[in-house]
Write an enzyme that holds these catalytic residues in place. Sequence first.
Site, mmCIF file in Angstrom:
data_model
loop_
_atom_site.group_PDB
_atom_site.id
_atom_site.type_symbol
_atom_site.label_atom_id
_atom_site.label_comp_id
_atom_site.label_asym_id
_atom_site.label_seq_id
_atom_site.Cartn_x
_atom_site.Cartn_y
_atom_site.Cartn_z
ATOM 1 N N GLY A 312 3.292 -20.837 -9.039
ATOM 2 C CA GLY A 312 2.604 -20.245 -7.893
ATOM 3 C C GLY A 312 1.554 -19.281 -8.395
ATOM 4 N N CYS A 381 -2.228 5.775 5.385
ATOM 5 C CA CYS A 381 -1.525 7.058 5.417
ATOM 6 C C CYS A 381 -0.262 7.049 4.553
ATOM 7 C CB CYS A 381 -1.178 7.430 6.848
ATOM 8 S SG CYS A 381 -2.623 7.666 7.904
ATOM 9 N N GLU A 382 -0.419 6.773 3.278
ATOM 10 C CA GLU A 382 0.665 6.822 2.305
ATOM 11 C C GLU A 382 0.088 7.327 0.986
ATOM 12 O OE1 GLU A 382 3.838 6.125 2.823
ATOM 13 O OE2 GLU A 382 3.593 5.368 4.875
#
Length: 452
Positions: A312, A381-382
Site C-alpha cells: 500500500g 487548535c492543537e
Amino acid sequence: MALPVSDLTKQADGLTTMELGAVLPKTAEVRMGHLFIGGVDMVALAREQGTALYVFDEADLRFRMQSYREAFRSRFANTDIVFASKAFLNKAVLKVVDEEGLCLDVSGGGELACAQACGFPSERVVVHGNNKTPQELEEAIAAGVGRIVVDSRIELARVSEIAAAHGITQDIYLRITPGVAADTHAYIQTGCEDSKFGFTIRDDWAFNCVKDALEAPQVRLAGLHMHIGSQIFALHSYEEAIRVMVGLMGRVKREYGFAIEELDIGGGLGVAYTQADSPPSIDEFAHTIVSAVTDCCDEYGVDITRLLCEPGRSLVANAGVTLYTVGSLKTLPGIRKYVAIDGGMTDNIRTALYQASYEPVVANKADQPRTEIVTLCGKHCESSDAVVTDMPIQQPDLGDIVCVFATGAYNHTMASNYNGQPRPGIVFVKDGQARLVTRRETYEDIMARDID
C-alpha cells in the site's frame, strides 16, 4: 518500462537528487526555479486549485505497480499484487490499479463500495478487517469477492452461515499472527503475539482453528495470510514470519492431510520519507520473500501454488505530495521558527500520531538552498498540530507555496474535518496535464448529513 530518475542535479545549490532523490516522485524536476511534477508547475497548480491540495504523479504510481508485478512474477510466476486501498482510496486510483492488473485489498464496507462503484472486478478483491460486521460480510459475499481473510472463530461461523444462505462456497484465508515483532513503530506492528489481529500461533490456537475452518460448511480454506506491520526496513522479519507460516502449512499437511496452497505475505515495505531513509528496493523485497518461501517450502514439504503480496504505502507514498500556502511566520528566539500553513493535522495526521518526518520545499524557490530550519505548523487548535517538525526549507515568505513530499499514503484516507476544515481536493498529474479527480470539500458537504 522503468522511468528515469529525475535529473535535478543541475540545480547545484537547491533541490538535488543527491539530497532528496528517493523521497521525490519519479517525474519531479526544477524549471525556472519552480517545482514541476508530471510536467506540471506546482506553483501554478496551487494558485489554480487552491491549497491544501493533494497531488499524485500518475506515472510514478504506474511505475511502482509495474515494478512490483515484474519483481515478483519474474521469480514466482503465479504471484498477485494486491493494492492495500487503506493507504489511498478514490475512484481514480482504483481505475489505475485495475488497468495495471493488480488485485485489491479492502478493509471495510466503504472501500468495497468504492470498488464496486468504479466496476473493479469482485473476483480480484480480498476482504480484510478484524471485526467485519455481519452487514459487511453479507455485502462482500453477495458481491462475489475472491477471498475473505477470516480473523476469528466468530467470523468463521458468520461467513459459513451467510455463504450457506447464498448457496455458495466462499473461499477464505485465515489470518495468522506469527509472533514476529517487526522493527517499526509500535502502533503499526501487527504480527506480534499481543495483537488484535488474527489467530495466534501460541498454544496451537491457529493450528486448531485450521481444523475448524476445514470442517465449516460452505467455506473453502484456500490459504493463510500474515501481515507483520508497516514501514518495515529490516527484511529478516519477513523471513522469520514466512518460516512460521510455511511450518504451520507443513504441519497441517502432515496431521490433517490437507494441503494449503496459497500464502498471502501481507505488505509493509518501508519508504523514504526523508533523505536519511534507505528502505530496501522493491526488487530486494521480492527476492527476500520469494527466496524465503521457496526455501521453506523445500524444508517443510509444502507446495505453494499462489503467492500474494499486499503493498500500500510503498505504491503511493512517494507518488503523492501536498501543497500548502504560507499564511504566517513566527520566530521564538532560541526555540523554534514556526511557518503556519493552510492545512495541518486534518490532512496529515501522521506527524501528530506517529511523530512522522517529512521533507518540505518552497515550490516557488525550488532552485534555492534550504537554509532555514522550521516547523510547518497547521491552523488547528492543537499544540501537536504540525506537518513538519524542525526540518530544512528555503527562506519562507508569506504567500509562498510549500510542497511536502511523500504524503501519498494514509493522509487522504485518515483526513478529518476537525475545526470544520474541508478536506483537500486531489489532482493527478501526467505528461504536462493536471486532472482533478476528487474535488475539495465545501462547508455544505460537512453539514450535509445534519438533520435540522
